[in-house]
Structures are given as structure tokens and as C-alpha cells.
Design an enzyme around this catalytic site. Structure first.
Site, short mmCIF file in Angstrom:
data_model
loop_
_atom_site.label_atom_id
_atom_site.label_comp_id
_atom_site.label_asym_id
_atom_site.label_seq_id
_atom_site.Cartn_x
_atom_site.Cartn_y
_atom_site.Cartn_z
N GLU A 48 6.64 -40.58 61.80
CA GLU A 48 5.38 -40.33 61.08
C GLU A 48 5.41 -38.98 60.37
O GLU A 48 4.99 -38.86 59.21
CB GLU A 48 4.19 -40.38 62.04
CG GLU A 48 3.90 -41.77 62.61
CD GLU A 48 3.51 -42.81 61.56
OE1 GLU A 48 3.00 -42.43 60.49
OE2 GLU A 48 3.74 -44.00 61.81
N ASN A 52 5.63 -38.45 56.27
CA ASN A 52 4.61 -37.70 55.54
C ASN A 52 5.24 -36.68 54.59
O ASN A 52 4.79 -36.51 53.45
CB ASN A 52 3.69 -36.97 56.51
CG ASN A 52 2.60 -37.89 57.05
OD1 ASN A 52 2.44 -39.01 56.60
ND2 ASN A 52 1.85 -37.39 58.02
N ARG A 106 -0.63 -47.29 52.84
CA ARG A 106 -0.81 -46.25 53.86
C ARG A 106 -2.11 -46.54 54.62
O ARG A 106 -3.11 -46.91 54.01
CB ARG A 106 -0.88 -44.86 53.24
CG ARG A 106 0.25 -44.56 52.26
CD ARG A 106 1.18 -43.50 52.79
NE ARG A 106 2.01 -43.94 53.88
CZ ARG A 106 3.27 -44.39 53.75
NH1 ARG A 106 3.83 -44.47 52.58
NH2 ARG A 106 3.97 -44.74 54.80
N1 LIG Z 1 3.53 -33.12 54.78
C1 LIG Z 1 2.42 -33.37 54.07
N2 LIG Z 1 2.23 -32.80 52.85
C2 LIG Z 1 1.12 -33.04 52.13
N3 LIG Z 1 0.11 -33.85 52.54
C3 LIG Z 1 0.23 -34.43 53.73
C4 LIG Z 1 1.38 -34.23 54.56
N4 LIG Z 1 1.21 -34.93 55.71
C5 LIG Z 1 0.01 -35.53 55.60
N5 LIG Z 1 -0.58 -35.25 54.42
C6 LIG Z 1 -1.94 -35.70 53.97
O1 LIG Z 1 -2.66 -36.12 55.13
C7 LIG Z 1 -3.10 -37.47 54.97
C8 LIG Z 1 -3.13 -38.16 56.31
O2 LIG Z 1 -1.79 -38.31 56.81
P1 LIG Z 1 -1.50 -39.51 57.83
O3 LIG Z 1 -0.05 -39.49 58.16
O4 LIG Z 1 -2.48 -39.42 58.95
O5 LIG Z 1 -1.87 -40.81 57.00
P2 LIG Z 1 -1.08 -41.45 55.76
O6 LIG Z 1 0.28 -40.85 55.65
O7 LIG Z 1 -1.95 -41.34 54.57
O8 LIG Z 1 -0.96 -42.97 56.20
P3 LIG Z 1 0.07 -43.57 57.27
O9 LIG Z 1 0.74 -42.41 57.95
O10 LIG Z 1 -0.78 -44.37 58.21
O11 LIG Z 1 1.01 -44.39 56.46
C9 LIG Z 1 -2.16 -38.05 53.92
O12 LIG Z 1 -2.74 -39.15 53.24
C10 LIG Z 1 -1.91 -36.86 53.01
O13 LIG Z 1 -2.99 -36.67 52.13
MG LIG Z 2 1.53 -40.68 57.28
#
Ligand SMILES: Nc1ncnc2c1ncn2[C@@H]1O[C@H](COP(=O)(O)OP(=O)(O)OP(=O)(O)O)[C@@H](O)[C@H]1O
Ligand SMILES: [Mg+2]
Length: 145
Positions: A48, A52, A106
Site C-alpha cells: 500500500e 501510493n 482507487r
Molecule cells: N505518497 C503520496 N504522495 C502523495 N499523495 C499521497 C501519497 N500517499 C497517499 N496520498 C494521498 O492520500 C490519499 C489516500 O491514500 P490511500 O492509500 O488511503 O487511498 P488511495 O491510494 O487513494 O486508494 P487505495 O490505496 O485504496 O487504492 C490518496 O488518494 C492521495 O491523495
Molecule cells: Mg493507496
């Protein structure tokens, strides 16, 4: 807390490196003699965090990701995933279940999953500078092995 062993890995944000990072974390964790469940929890959380960095931190480019794995003297594993990408404006909002800025594939559950599979999740981010995700998981000491 004393760090008893560590590795540091640097790789570009290509999607093929998600599987590599997950496997590398599992290999490093093996020295703690984890159960299959513990290993799977760690792999899921790493997956995860690295996904990200690949997907959100560097949406249109390949950028640098560093993953640090540390074995601490309390028999816990610390994993730091760092990127120098776009950053997160509101970390609290980003950590909320179902919050996503991504496309419809996502689900906004990545941080929630990391939180539930690990004991500690810390997210530090500066917009335009990047994000550092620190996770920690205690691995039970098992006797008779
Ligand atoms: N490393 C990162 N750099 C920039 N933004 C990030 C990063 N990690 C997370 N985010 C932001 O935080 C939000 C939430 O992250 P999260 O992993 O909980 O959900 P997601 O990636 O959108 O969906 P999923 O992980 O369920 O596929 C993301 O949609 C993004 O906007
Ligand atoms: Mg994610």
C-alpha cells in the site's frame, strides 16, 4: 530504541518495483521468524505504501523512492517509505477511510489498511517536497523454534 539490523533500498517509481519492495520486506522480516500471518500483514502494508508513492507521489513521472527496513531490539520491524513527489496537503483527511484523490479504481483504503495491519503508522508530508510513511510492527517471539 536500538536498531539491530537495517537495509536501505532506492528504486524508481515504476510499478514493477511494488512487487520487488514487498518481497524484499518479506525477506528482511524473515530473520524475525514471523508467522505467515505476520509476513502477509507486513507485505500488504508495504504494498500500500509503495503503491501510493508510485501512483500519487509521481503521477506523470518516474521519481525516487527509498524504502528503509529496520529491525529494532524490541523485536519489531520498522519500515520507512519515502518519496520526493507532490506531497499531501492535508494528511488527516488523506488518512480518512474512503478518501481518495485517485481515479475510480482507487478505493481510498490504503492508509486504513496500513493502520490496521501495523502497530504504528506515521505520515509526514510537505506539499511539493514529498512524503515519508513510517510503519512499525511487533513480531511475536516464539519459543521452541
Ligand atoms: N505518497 C503520496 N504522495 C502523495 N499523495 C499521497 C501519497 N500517499 C497517499 N496520498 C494521498 O492520500 C490519499 C489516500 O491514500 P490511500 O492509500 O488511503 O487511498 P488511495 O491510494 O487513494 O486508494 P487505495 O490505496 O485504496 O487504492 C490518496 O488518494 C492521495 O491523495
Ligand atoms: Mg493507496
Amino acid at each position: 530504541m536500538k536498531v539491530e539490523n537495517y537495509v536501505s533500498l532506492e528504486f524508481p517509481s515504476s510499478s514493477s518495483n511494488e512487487g520487488f519492495a514487498r518481497a524484499a520486506a518479506a525477506c528482511f522480516a524473515a530473520q524475525l521468524d514471523p508467522t505467515l500471518e505476520e509476513i502477509n500483514d507486513v507485505k500488504t502494508a508495504v504494498s500500500e505504501a509503495v503503491t501510493n508513492a508510485i501512483v500519487h507521489a509521481y503521477p506523470d513521472t518516474l521519481g525516487k523512492i527509498v524504502m528503509k527496513l529496520r529491525l529494532r531490539e524490541d523485536h519489531s520491524l520498522e519500515i520507512v517509505v519515502r518519496d520526493w513527489g507532490v506531497g499531501i496537503a492535508d494528511v488527516e483527511q488523506a488518512r480518512t477511510p474512503l478518501f481518495t484523490t485517485g481515479s475510480e479504481e482507487r478505493s481510498g483504503m490504503g492508509f486504513t489498511i496500513m493502520e490496521s495491519f501495523m502497530d504504528v503508522l506515521r505520515v509526514r508530508s510537505t506539499p511539493g517536497k514529498g512524503t515519508t510513511v513510517t510503519m512499525r510492527r511487533k513480531i511475536a517471539r516464539r519459543s521452541g523454534r
